[in-house]
Motif scaffolding. Sequence first.
Motif, PDB file in Angstrom:
ATOM      1  N   ALA A 117       7.747  59.288   0.609  1.00 47.33           N
ATOM      2  CA  ALA A 117       7.909  58.033   1.330  1.00 47.33           C
ATOM      3  C   ALA A 117       8.313  56.894   0.393  1.00 47.33           C
ATOM      4  CB  ALA A 117       6.617  57.682   2.070  1.00 47.33           C
ATOM      5  N   VAL A 118       7.714  56.855  -0.776  1.00 49.83           N
ATOM      6  CA  VAL A 118       8.048  55.766  -1.693  1.00 49.83           C
ATOM      7  C   VAL A 118       9.469  55.930  -2.239  1.00 49.83           C
ATOM      8  CG1 VAL A 118       7.220  56.733  -3.898  1.00 49.83           C
ATOM      9  CG2 VAL A 118       7.032  54.285  -3.462  1.00 49.83           C
TER      10      VAL A 118
ATOM     11  N   GLN B 160       8.292  48.652  -7.196  1.00 51.57           N
ATOM     12  CA  GLN B 160       7.426  49.232  -6.165  1.00 51.57           C
ATOM     13  C   GLN B 160       5.961  49.117  -6.571  1.00 51.57           C
ATOM     14  OE1 GLN B 160      10.051  49.284  -3.843  1.00 51.57           O
ATOM     15  NE2 GLN B 160       8.726  50.864  -2.993  1.00 51.57           N
TER      16      GLN B 160
ATOM     17  N   ASN C 243       8.103  48.375   1.348  1.00 53.27           N
ATOM     18  CA  ASN C 243       6.989  49.214   1.780  1.00 53.27           C
ATOM     19  C   ASN C 243       7.477  50.588   2.234  1.00 53.27           C
ATOM     20  OD1 ASN C 243       4.833  47.370   1.371  1.00 53.27           O
ATOM     21  ND2 ASN C 243       5.449  46.260   3.201  1.00 53.27           N
ATOM     22  N   SER C 244       6.585  51.530   2.158  1.00 53.81           N
ATOM     23  CA  SER C 244       6.907  52.903   2.538  1.00 53.81           C
ATOM     24  C   SER C 244       6.554  53.142   4.004  1.00 53.81           C
ATOM     25  CB  SER C 244       6.142  53.886   1.646  1.00 53.81           C
ATOM     26  OG  SER C 244       6.483  53.673   0.291  1.00 53.81           O
TER      27      SER C 244
ATOM     28  N   GLU D   5       2.775  53.558   5.303  1.00 56.41           N
ATOM     29  CA  GLU D   5       1.712  52.666   4.850  1.00 56.41           C
ATOM     30  C   GLU D   5       0.818  52.133   5.960  1.00 56.41           C
ATOM     31  OE1 GLU D   5       2.435  49.915   1.612  1.00 56.41           O
ATOM     32  OE2 GLU D   5       4.258  50.972   1.100  1.00 56.41           O
TER      33      GLU D   5
ATOM     34  N   ALA E 223      11.689  54.373   0.279  1.00 58.62           N
ATOM     35  CA  ALA E 223      11.592  52.912   0.177  1.00 58.62           C
ATOM     36  C   ALA E 223      12.413  52.382  -0.995  1.00 58.62           C
ATOM     37  CB  ALA E 223      10.131  52.509   0.032  1.00 58.62           C
TER      38      ALA E 223
ATOM     39  N   PRO F  21       1.181  55.445   0.096  1.00 62.83           N
ATOM     40  CA  PRO F  21       2.463  56.149   0.215  1.00 62.83           C
ATOM     41  C   PRO F  21       2.519  57.452  -0.570  1.00 62.83           C
ATOM     42  CG  PRO F  21       2.665  54.188  -1.155  1.00 62.83           C
ATOM     43  CD  PRO F  21       1.297  54.133  -0.549  1.00 62.83           C
TER      44      PRO F  21
END
Length: 636
Positions: free
Chosen positions: A457-458, A165, A444-445, A448, A461, A453
């Motif tokens: 959110a991450v 990430q 991607n989160s 974004e 992902a 992020p």
Amino acid sequence: MSSKTDAGATGQPPSVSSYRPAAPTASGWRCAAPAAERITAAGAGPSGVERKITPRRTGNDGGPAAYAESGRPRRAAHHIGRGFSVSRTEDRVVGPPAASADGGALRERKQEFLTISGRPVKRVYGPDDIKDLDYARDLGDPGEYPFTRGIHPTMYRGRLWTMRQFAGFGTAEETNERFKYLLANGQTGLSVAFDLPTLMGYDSDSPWADGEVGVEGVAVSTLADMETLFDGIPLDQVTTSMTINGPAIVLFAMYLAVAEKQGVPFEKLSGTIQNDILKEYIAQNEWIFPPKPSMRLITDIFAFCSKHVPRWNTISISGYHIREAGATALQELAFTLANGREYVRAGIAAGLDVDEFAPRLSFFFNAHNDLFEEVAKFRAARRVWAKIMRDEFGAKNPRSWMLRFHTQTAGCSLTAQQPYNNIVRTTIQALAAVLGGTQSLHTNSLDEALSLPTEHAVTIALRTQQIIAEESGVANTVDPLAGSYYVEALTNEMEQGVWEYFRRIDELGGVIPAIEQGFFQREIAEAAYRYQQRVESKQQIIVGVNEYLTEETAPVPILKIGAEIQRKQLERLARVKATRDNRRVRAALAEVRRVAAQGGNLVPPVLEAVKAYATLGEVVDELRAVFGEYKEIRVV
């Protein structure tokens, strides 16, 4: 109009924040280009093909202005659209209506079906579409030339892709915490996002950096920042990717210096620096030096790493930013591989044996929403690169023939409207990357299109990748779409299109002359224009943007970077400058300038300079004094 050059003339350099893009359009869609034009002429094309011709139009009303006044983007991700100056001729397949078994016409919901890049899609594909396909010549088993089916015999049955990430914001301490959080949650590699001043070679206390410190990535001005960034992370146990181009040699030297302080031999380091300056001139626009000295910096890194850091990927030749600027899948592939050819030529011209450096070349691609087109792109990429390296450059080592690549899901596909839909888009894109045989992946989160992020959110992902890996079953066999009439036909189309682009680029004299003539920029601008026309005519549906709209808004937490980040960073930088041995710094910087001017490999003197705590900006200034700065080629 503001630019660094212009500002220098007035003695009042603008803040880097002058590169800030304009606000999104009223619809919030950030990949906008000019509004659709009315088709004003129509004529006959080839048999079975309708041809439409639109008159030439000029100007720069490129929608959301991912490009500010200077024409340089704040960050290519999430933005496409630019000025254009094109005459367009569009062909589309418009065959006769199909007939049903009883002789009646079959109804289809569209007059024509296109990939997201605008390539026509037939109703059905069959043996005739791949009648010339030769298994041994065109596909080969996984792990065998031309590697169409993958570079390893077992692929994900042996080892899953690296889940990497992209992360970076605020201070080095904050990003270090995010790194550790992601590693604790199953991420298997690190990927550093630097802030804009760092990407442009400026220290955090530069007037060009005001307002941008830590905003879109982590601020790194000295070795002290790099030490904090990787504090508690043993560099011999992780692979690290760093998205850095113009000042790559300085950031790479800082990483080497951190490894020395940790007691990790260079031979045990593995990771990647992006280091792809050609795509900066084509799409991303984060350059510093002109092409010739930039290529020298890259080949110096090739030479140094081949002897001292053998597991390090010396460059990540990037199509991602070309795609984010509005290119089609074919353009992304063709332009990226063309850049790859140019780097190989430069390495050979610098006196290196191709098999010394080619095995450490790596690539970076985008994964967009059209699953089959993306899979075909990845498969064609491996096939074309294998042919280039073996047949054009005469590489003998099979590892030189292998195209290894990282993939990131498409930032420009994410929408501010109905942002939770972005989870679904990212899942499809990640699936395409895995089915296409990627070696590492960033997803991607969902937030974004709105901000950097959040941790929540991450995590979603990252979990997306883990669910694909562990629950979907797609990692259980190698190249599962092989033999599909559609996928093989698309793969062949991609390859043929790449060779045609190579022919056109070679006729212009190669990549750098083509850049100077604006070839790539015009091709991308025209593609972005056509795409936006399809969006505005609803030929291309984007859920939540031009169809399936709703008045309801789902609350999404936003990560905000406060002004205190810049203050903390400036205090840290001031402490470093106050406590370092400035006599040692001056001597090291003088040696950097001497080698830059007189020749020799620049990695060793740059390494000594950063170990003396010379700043990023101080080293870049020495190089800039010798090499000069690149001046943008305007094409519109």
